[in-house]
Design a protein around this motif. Structure first.
Motif, PDB file in Angstrom:
ATOM      1  N   ALA A 125      42.785  28.270  37.508  1.00  0.00           N
ATOM      2  CA  ALA A 125      42.257  29.044  36.383  1.00  0.00           C
ATOM      3  C   ALA A 125      40.761  29.270  36.578  1.00  0.00           C
ATOM      4  O   ALA A 125      40.032  28.377  37.005  1.00  0.00           O
ATOM      5  N   GLY A 126      40.334  30.488  36.319  1.00  0.00           N
ATOM      6  CA  GLY A 126      38.922  30.822  36.401  1.00  0.00           C
ATOM      7  C   GLY A 126      38.426  31.253  37.772  1.00  0.00           C
ATOM      8  O   GLY A 126      37.266  31.623  37.917  1.00  0.00           O
ATOM      9  N   ALA A 127      39.294  31.204  38.782  1.00  0.00           N
ATOM     10  CA  ALA A 127      38.879  31.628  40.130  1.00  0.00           C
ATOM     11  C   ALA A 127      38.594  33.127  40.129  1.00  0.00           C
ATOM     12  O   ALA A 127      39.304  33.909  39.488  1.00  0.00           O
ATOM     13  N   ASP A 128      37.566  33.527  40.833  1.00  0.00           N
ATOM     14  CA  ASP A 128      37.189  34.938  40.933  1.00  0.00           C
ATOM     15  C   ASP A 128      37.852  35.524  42.186  1.00  0.00           C
ATOM     16  O   ASP A 128      37.393  35.302  43.303  1.00  0.00           O
ATOM     17  N   VAL A 129      38.945  36.246  41.977  1.00  0.00           N
ATOM     18  CA  VAL A 129      39.724  36.838  43.061  1.00  0.00           C
ATOM     19  C   VAL A 129      39.853  38.327  42.772  1.00  0.00           C
ATOM     20  O   VAL A 129      40.351  38.712  41.709  1.00  0.00           O
ATOM     21  N   ARG A 130      39.410  39.155  43.708  1.00  0.00           N
ATOM     22  CA  ARG A 130      39.407  40.604  43.502  1.00  0.00           C
ATOM     23  C   ARG A 130      39.769  41.312  44.794  1.00  0.00           C
ATOM     24  O   ARG A 130      39.799  40.721  45.865  1.00  0.00           O
ATOM     25  N   LEU A 131      39.955  42.623  44.669  1.00  0.00           N
ATOM     26  CA  LEU A 131      40.103  43.469  45.853  1.00  0.00           C
ATOM     27  C   LEU A 131      38.711  43.751  46.413  1.00  0.00           C
ATOM     28  O   LEU A 131      37.773  44.044  45.657  1.00  0.00           O
ATOM     29  N   PHE A 132      38.569  43.687  47.716  1.00  0.00           N
ATOM     30  CA  PHE A 132      37.286  43.928  48.372  1.00  0.00           C
ATOM     31  C   PHE A 132      36.724  45.302  48.038  1.00  0.00           C
ATOM     32  O   PHE A 132      35.538  45.455  47.747  1.00  0.00           O
ATOM     33  N   ARG A 133      37.586  46.325  48.062  1.00  0.00           N
ATOM     34  CA  ARG A 133      37.082  47.682  47.822  1.00  0.00           C
ATOM     35  C   ARG A 133      36.668  47.922  46.385  1.00  0.00           C
ATOM     36  O   ARG A 133      36.099  48.969  46.066  1.00  0.00           O
ATOM     37  N   SER A 134      36.879  46.959  45.505  1.00  0.00           N
ATOM     38  CA  SER A 134      36.393  47.113  44.127  1.00  0.00           C
ATOM     39  C   SER A 134      34.864  47.176  44.100  1.00  0.00           C
ATOM     40  O   SER A 134      34.284  47.621  43.111  1.00  0.00           O
ATOM     41  N   PHE A 135      34.218  46.787  45.185  1.00  0.00           N
ATOM     42  CA  PHE A 135      32.760  46.864  45.277  1.00  0.00           C
ATOM     43  C   PHE A 135      32.267  48.166  45.900  1.00  0.00           C
ATOM     44  O   PHE A 135      31.066  48.381  46.013  1.00  0.00           O
ATOM     45  N   ASP A 136      33.175  49.032  46.311  1.00  0.00           N
ATOM     46  CA  ASP A 136      32.808  50.347  46.843  1.00  0.00           C
ATOM     47  C   ASP A 136      32.788  51.320  45.672  1.00  0.00           C
ATOM     48  O   ASP A 136      33.836  51.657  45.130  1.00  0.00           O
TER      49      ASP A 136
ATOM     50  N   ALA B 270      32.540  54.395  45.473  1.00  0.00           N
ATOM     51  CA  ALA B 270      33.240  55.656  45.713  1.00  0.00           C
ATOM     52  C   ALA B 270      34.757  55.484  45.769  1.00  0.00           C
ATOM     53  O   ALA B 270      35.490  56.467  45.788  1.00  0.00           O
ATOM     54  N   ALA B 271      35.230  54.250  45.800  1.00  0.00           N
ATOM     55  CA  ALA B 271      36.666  53.990  45.912  1.00  0.00           C
ATOM     56  C   ALA B 271      37.315  54.033  44.530  1.00  0.00           C
ATOM     57  O   ALA B 271      36.732  53.564  43.551  1.00  0.00           O
ATOM     58  N   PRO B 272      38.522  54.564  44.452  1.00  0.00           N
ATOM     59  CA  PRO B 272      39.226  54.561  43.167  1.00  0.00           C
ATOM     60  C   PRO B 272      39.665  53.151  42.792  1.00  0.00           C
ATOM     61  O   PRO B 272      39.789  52.279  43.666  1.00  0.00           O
ATOM     62  N   PRO B 273      39.902  52.896  41.515  1.00  0.00           N
ATOM     63  CA  PRO B 273      40.392  51.580  41.102  1.00  0.00           C
ATOM     64  C   PRO B 273      41.668  51.209  41.871  1.00  0.00           C
ATOM     65  O   PRO B 273      42.537  52.049  42.081  1.00  0.00           O
ATOM     66  N   GLY B 274      41.738  49.963  42.290  1.00  0.00           N
ATOM     67  CA  GLY B 274      42.912  49.494  43.019  1.00  0.00           C
ATOM     68  C   GLY B 274      42.942  49.865  44.490  1.00  0.00           C
ATOM     69  O   GLY B 274      43.933  49.614  45.176  1.00  0.00           O
ATOM     70  N   ALA B 275      41.859  50.448  44.998  1.00  0.00           N
ATOM     71  CA  ALA B 275      41.822  50.869  46.410  1.00  0.00           C
ATOM     72  C   ALA B 275      41.931  49.664  47.333  1.00  0.00           C
ATOM     73  O   ALA B 275      41.360  48.607  47.076  1.00  0.00           O
TER      74      ALA B 275
END
Length: 162
Positions: free
Chosen positions: A103-114, A116-121
């Motif tokens: 619980a509380g771990a920060d796990v995301r998609l790498f391209r969420s930091f781009d 210009a990339a669409p959500p979920g890229a």
């Protein structure tokens, strides 16, 4: 104390090591090399101890990056306590990591930091493709790395040198 980022793909021989090497260089260019630790892993264990895929290493070398020291490893559940941000290359690996995450771990998609990339890229797996797939991955990784470096530069506390 260093902020720790781990980049994760399936086997840790193409996407995540490319991202690790590019992100490390990008952070150094932003003056964050001493503040952020970067590494990578795979959700699978197929390639543990082996080098980066030769095509990935060649693509990096063609663009001035050195991937020769990389050795594949598998993401282990006991790492969670020492990692601040885990970035998956695609939804499949994101789901696998979230199943392991406390619980509380920060796990995301790498391209969420781009920006210009669409959500979920996602960063697509180039393993079964040709050279252009590795070039596409490198472009995506460079864009996401720049975005993440900007985010970290704005959010991480820096030493004042006093």
């Amino acid at each position: 104390m260093s902020y720790h980022v781990c980049l994760v793909c399936m086997g840790n021989i193409c996407r995540s090591p490319m991202a690790e090497i590019v992100l490390r260089a990008t952070l150094a260019g932003h003056g964050l090399g001493d503040l952020v630790t970067v590494d990578s892993a795979g959700t699978g264990d197929w390639h543990q101890g082996g080098p980066m895929d030769a095509r990935a290493a060649a693509m990096l070398a063609d663009h001035g990056y050195d991937g020769s020291q990389h050795r594949a490893r598998q993401f282990l559940p006991d790492w969670w306590g020492g990692i601040d941000l885990v970035l998956a290359m695609d939804a499949r690996n994101l789901d696998a990591l979230r199943r392991l995450a406390p619980a509380g771990a920060d796990v995301r998609l790498f391209r969420s930091f781009d920006p210009a990339a669409p959500p979920g890229a996602e960063v697509p797996d180039p393993y079964y493709g040709e050279r252009e797939g590795f070039a596409e991955v490198l472009r995506m990784v460079e864009a996401a790395s720049a975005g993440l470096a900007g985010h970290l530069a704005a959010t991480l506390p820096r030493s004042t040198g006093v």
